[in-house]
Design a protein around this motif. Structure first.
Motif, short mmCIF file in Angstrom:
data_model
loop_
_atom_site.label_atom_id
_atom_site.label_comp_id
_atom_site.label_asym_id
_atom_site.label_seq_id
_atom_site.Cartn_x
_atom_site.Cartn_y
_atom_site.Cartn_z
N PRO A 192 6.67 51.41 -65.33
CA PRO A 192 6.49 51.44 -63.87
C PRO A 192 5.58 50.30 -63.41
CG PRO A 192 5.11 53.10 -64.91
CD PRO A 192 5.91 52.47 -66.01
N ARG A 201 3.51 51.80 -58.35
CA ARG A 201 4.10 53.12 -58.58
C ARG A 201 3.16 54.02 -59.36
NH1 ARG A 201 10.00 54.26 -59.79
NH2 ARG A 201 9.12 56.20 -59.01
N GLU A 214 0.53 55.19 -56.81
CA GLU A 214 1.12 56.21 -55.92
C GLU A 214 1.20 57.56 -56.62
OE1 GLU A 214 5.06 54.97 -54.80
OE2 GLU A 214 4.29 53.14 -53.90
N SER A 215 1.63 57.51 -57.86
CA SER A 215 1.77 58.72 -58.65
C SER A 215 0.40 59.39 -58.86
CB SER A 215 2.41 58.36 -60.00
OG SER A 215 2.45 59.48 -60.82
N LEU A 273 6.68 60.55 -62.46
CA LEU A 273 7.56 59.39 -62.21
C LEU A 273 8.98 59.65 -62.66
CD1 LEU A 273 5.24 56.45 -63.33
CD2 LEU A 273 5.94 56.97 -61.00
#
Ligand code: ZN
Length: 130
Positions: A7, A11, A14-15, A40
């Motif tokens: 990722p 990302r 965000e996760s 994810l």
């Protein structure tokens, strides 16, 4: 044979934000890695390395990191922080003879510190920053 995707930094962060919205604390780095990979996962599986995840978490400003260490008898000079890779600052003290003596090292980014006898990180605890 399973294939994994890596990722992007965004990302991962965000996760991390999603995970912290439902929990205050993640008490190990391995657990955080599993949570992120699970979060994810969609049609594809993702894999994130633990050291990379730790640095992204520190840089995100979303967490406070508690670093548990074990003491060793190893005496070795350190340049880079073993936790986040930042350059370490020497902690010095004045001697009575007007010189200085190195007492240990400190990281200004993640707050890792060690005396001359090296402290080795063994566990990381991630707490949501309020
Ligand atoms: Zn550091």
């Amino acid at each position: 044979m399973p294939s994994y995707r890596i990722p992007t930094d965004d990302r991962v962060v965000e996760s991390l934000r999603r995970i912290l919205s439902t929990r205050q604390i993640v008490d190990s780095q391995r657990k955080l890695k599993h949570l992120i990979e699970k979060d994810l996962k969609g049609n594809e599986k993702y894999r994130v390395g633990e050291p990379r995840l730790r640095v992204l978490a520190i840089e995100s400003g979303l967490i406070n990191l508690e670093i548990r260490c074990r003491d060793t008898h190893e005496m070795r000079s350190l340049v880079r922080c073993p936790v986040c890779g930042n350059r370490l600052r020497k902690v010095r003290n004045m001697t009575v003879f007007g010189g200085t003596v190195t007492l240990g090292y400190r990281c200004d980014r993640c707050k890792y510190w060690t005396g001359l006898r090296r402290r080795v990180p063994t566990r990381y605890i991630f707490t949501r920053r309020s």
